[in-house]
Design a protein around this motif. Structure first.
Motif, PDB file in Angstrom:
ATOM      1  N   SER A 104      86.745  58.468  74.060  1.00  0.00           N
ATOM      2  CA  SER A 104      87.597  57.540  73.330  1.00  0.00           C
ATOM      3  C   SER A 104      87.985  58.169  71.991  1.00  0.00           C
ATOM      4  CB  SER A 104      86.849  56.232  73.087  1.00  0.00           C
ATOM      5  OG  SER A 104      87.680  55.286  72.445  1.00  0.00           O
ATOM      6  N   PRO A 105      89.252  58.067  71.575  1.00  0.00           N
ATOM      7  CA  PRO A 105      89.694  58.747  70.349  1.00  0.00           C
ATOM      8  C   PRO A 105      88.962  58.255  69.101  1.00  0.00           C
ATOM      9  CG  PRO A 105      91.364  57.204  71.113  1.00  0.00           C
ATOM     10  CD  PRO A 105      90.348  57.313  72.203  1.00  0.00           C
ATOM     11  N   ASN A 106      88.559  59.220  68.276  1.00  0.00           N
ATOM     12  CA  ASN A 106      87.892  58.922  67.011  1.00  0.00           C
ATOM     13  C   ASN A 106      86.734  57.936  67.169  1.00  0.00           C
ATOM     14  OD1 ASN A 106      89.562  60.434  64.975  1.00  0.00           O
ATOM     15  ND2 ASN A 106      91.161  59.233  65.963  1.00  0.00           N
ATOM     16  N   HIS A 159      87.427  54.894  58.127  1.00  0.00           N
ATOM     17  CA  HIS A 159      88.552  55.142  59.026  1.00  0.00           C
ATOM     18  C   HIS A 159      88.375  54.343  60.321  1.00  0.00           C
ATOM     19  CE1 HIS A 159      85.572  58.184  60.344  1.00  0.00           C
ATOM     20  NE2 HIS A 159      86.057  57.924  61.550  1.00  0.00           N
ATOM     21  N   PRO A 160      89.473  54.052  61.029  1.00  0.00           N
ATOM     22  CA  PRO A 160      89.387  53.249  62.250  1.00  0.00           C
ATOM     23  C   PRO A 160      88.862  54.054  63.432  1.00  0.00           C
ATOM     24  CG  PRO A 160      91.663  53.891  61.862  1.00  0.00           C
ATOM     25  CD  PRO A 160      90.883  54.357  60.670  1.00  0.00           C
ATOM     26  N   ASN A 161      88.434  53.330  64.461  1.00  0.00           N
ATOM     27  CA  ASN A 161      87.959  53.935  65.708  1.00  0.00           C
ATOM     28  C   ASN A 161      88.897  53.576  66.856  1.00  0.00           C
ATOM     29  OD1 ASN A 161      84.958  52.808  64.412  1.00  0.00           O
ATOM     30  ND2 ASN A 161      85.342  54.986  64.632  1.00  0.00           N
ATOM     31  N   GLU A 162      88.854  54.400  67.883  1.00  0.00           N
ATOM     32  CA  GLU A 162      89.574  54.163  69.136  1.00  0.00           C
ATOM     33  C   GLU A 162      91.089  54.153  68.974  1.00  0.00           C
ATOM     34  OE1 GLU A 162      87.771  51.391  71.986  1.00  0.00           O
ATOM     35  OE2 GLU A 162      86.185  51.027  70.499  1.00  0.00           O
ATOM     36  N   TRP A 210      78.425  58.920  71.862  1.00  0.00           N
ATOM     37  CA  TRP A 210      77.192  58.135  71.872  1.00  0.00           C
ATOM     38  C   TRP A 210      77.465  56.641  71.771  1.00  0.00           C
ATOM     39  CZ3 TRP A 210      76.608  55.481  67.257  1.00  0.00           C
ATOM     40  CH2 TRP A 210      77.340  55.976  66.160  1.00  0.00           C
ATOM     41  N   VAL A 211      78.624  56.272  71.219  1.00  0.00           N
ATOM     42  CA  VAL A 211      78.994  54.862  71.185  1.00  0.00           C
ATOM     43  C   VAL A 211      79.206  54.347  72.606  1.00  0.00           C
ATOM     44  CG1 VAL A 211      80.718  53.191  70.399  1.00  0.00           C
ATOM     45  CG2 VAL A 211      80.024  55.072  68.893  1.00  0.00           C
ATOM     46  N   MET A 212      79.896  55.136  73.419  1.00  0.00           N
ATOM     47  CA  MET A 212      80.136  54.754  74.809  1.00  0.00           C
ATOM     48  C   MET A 212      78.848  54.822  75.634  1.00  0.00           C
ATOM     49  SD  MET A 212      83.160  53.810  74.749  1.00  0.00           S
ATOM     50  CE  MET A 212      84.569  53.936  73.677  1.00  0.00           C
ATOM     51  N   TRP A 213      77.948  55.740  75.299  1.00  0.00           N
ATOM     52  CA  TRP A 213      76.670  55.824  76.031  1.00  0.00           C
ATOM     53  C   TRP A 213      75.914  54.505  75.899  1.00  0.00           C
ATOM     54  CZ3 TRP A 213      74.883  61.116  73.595  1.00  0.00           C
ATOM     55  CH2 TRP A 213      75.732  62.133  74.059  1.00  0.00           C
TER      56      TRP A 213
END
Length: 314
Positions: A204-206, A126-129, A210-213
Motif C-alpha cells: 500500500s502506498p506510503n 504525512h498521510p498514508n495510503e 507491517w501495517v498490513m501484516w
C-alpha cells in the motif's frame, strides 16, 4: 417491475456523484487522516488497528472517547453545524469551523486546539495510503470544502452504517465494529473465521508493510462502502486470503460484479439507491459475497453465525 417515482426508502439514500465533489473529497480525506492520527497517538493498540478508526455519529464522524492521562477527549466532524468539535472530560471545549482552508491550516488549528485543551499531541506529519503523500504542514493544494457535499457523504455513510450494523449482528464469531478507516476513506465491517492467515504482501502506498501484516493477520471476509468504484461510490466485499473460485461465485443483486483490478466484488451505490428496496439490495450483496468467501474457504459457519432475533420473544 420497478415502480415509478421515488419511494420513501429510496429518499433516505442521497445522490452524490463522485465526480462532483473530487476536490472536497480529497481535502476531507486529509482532514480525517489528521484527526485519525490524533487517535492513533493516544489510543492503545487493538488487533487489526481497530483503535485508529472513526465512527459514524448522529452528526458526522467521531473518534469516540480517546484516553489521555486520567481522562478522555473526543473529536467530532459535525456535518450538521459544519464544525470540528474537540471536547475533554474536564469540561474543555474547542470548535474549528469546517470551511475551505488548506490542509496545512487545518493541521495547525487542530494541534493548537489540542494544546489549549491540555492534550498536546505529536502526529506523523504525512498521510498514508495515498500517492503523493504531501506532508500536512506544507499541503496548500488541498483546500476546497463544499459543506453540502460533505453532508451528503455523511448521509451516505449513515445508511451504509445502519445496514452493515444489521449484517454484523448475524455473526457470533470475531467481527470488527462498523468503522471508518481514514487511510482509504472507507466504511468497513470485517468477519473472521478464527484461523491465522498467510503474511500479507503489503504494497500500500506510503504505508509500511507491517501495517498490513497486522491488519490481515487472520483469515477474513470484509465488506464496506467507499466513495469510488462507481458513479456514486460503491459497496465492496473481499476475502483474505482469497479462496479458489471466489471470483466466479454467484452473487446478488444482478448489478454486482467481481473487479479483477480491485480484487473484490463491487456493487455500485447507485444500484442500491435506485432499487425498489435499497436495504434488501445491499443486504443481498453482503450476504451472498460473505457466503462465497465462507463456503469456498470452508469456514465453520454453524459455529460462527447466529440469529439476531434469538431473544425477541422474551
Amino acid at each position: 417491475m420497478r415502480t415509478t417515482g421515488t419511494t420513501r426508502a429510496q429518499a433516505v439514500w442521497p445522490q452524490l456523484r463522485v465526480a462532483d465533489w473530487t476536490e472536497t473529497r480529497e481535502t476531507l480525506h486529509m482532514w480525517t487522516q489528521i484527526v485519525g492520527k490524533v487517535r492513533l497517538a493516544h489510543a492503545p493498540l487493538l488487533n487489526h488497528w481497530w483503535q485508529v478508526a472513526l465512527y459514524v455519529s448522529p452528526r458526522g464522524l467521531t473518534t469516540s472517547a480517546v484516553p489521555y492521562g486520567t481522562g478522555v477527549f473526543d473529536i467530532e466532524f459535525d456535518f450538521v453545524d459544519q464544525a470540528l468539535r474537540l471536547r475533554a472530560s474536564d469540561g474543555g471545549d474547542r470548535r474549528i469551523a469546517l470551511e475551505s482552508m488548506p490542509v496545512a491550516d487545518f493541521h495547525s488549528q487542530v494541534l493548537r486546539a489540542l494544546r489549549d485543551l491540555g492534550v498536546p499531541t505529536a502526529i506523523q506529519d504525512h498521510p498514508n495510503e495515498v500517492e503523493p503523500a504531501v506532508p500536512f504542514p506544507v499541503d496548500y493544494e488541498h483546500q476546497t470544502y463544499d459543506p453540502l457535499a460533505a453532508r451528503l457523504f455523511w448521509r451516505q455513510l449513515l445508511q451504509a452504517n445502519r445496514v452493515l450494523g444489521e449484517f454484523r449482528g448475524r455473526f457470533a464469531g470475531k467481527a470488527s465494529p462498523v468503522h471508518f478507516f481514514w487511510g482509504a476513506m472507507d466504511l468497513a465491517c470485517t468477519r473472521f473465521s478464527g484461523r491465522r492467515a498467510p503474511r500479507h504482501p503489503g504494497g500500500s502506498p506510503n504505508c509500511g508493510d507491517w501495517v498490513m501484516w497486522e491488519g490481515y493477520s487472520h483469515e477474513l471476509s470484509s465488506c464496506g462502502f467507499w466513495p469510488g468504484g462507481g458513479e456514486e461510490g460503491a459497496f465492496y466485499s473481499y476475502a483474505y486470503p482469497e479462496p479458489d473460485g471466489f471470483a466466479e461465485s454467484p452473487v446478488a443483486p444482478s448489478e454486482a460484479f467481481y473487479s479483477g483490478e480491485n480484487g473484490q466484488f463491487l456493487l455500485p451505490y447507485e444500484a442500491v439507491r435506485t432499487a425498489d428496496d435499497p436495504d434488501r439490495a445491499l443486504t443481498r450483496f453482503l450476504d451472498s459475497t460473505y457466503v462465497a468467501a465462507a463456503e469456498r474457504a470452508r469456514w465453520d459457519r454453524a459455529s460462527l453465525e447466529t440469529d439476531p432475533e434469538r431473544w425477541a420473544d422474551r
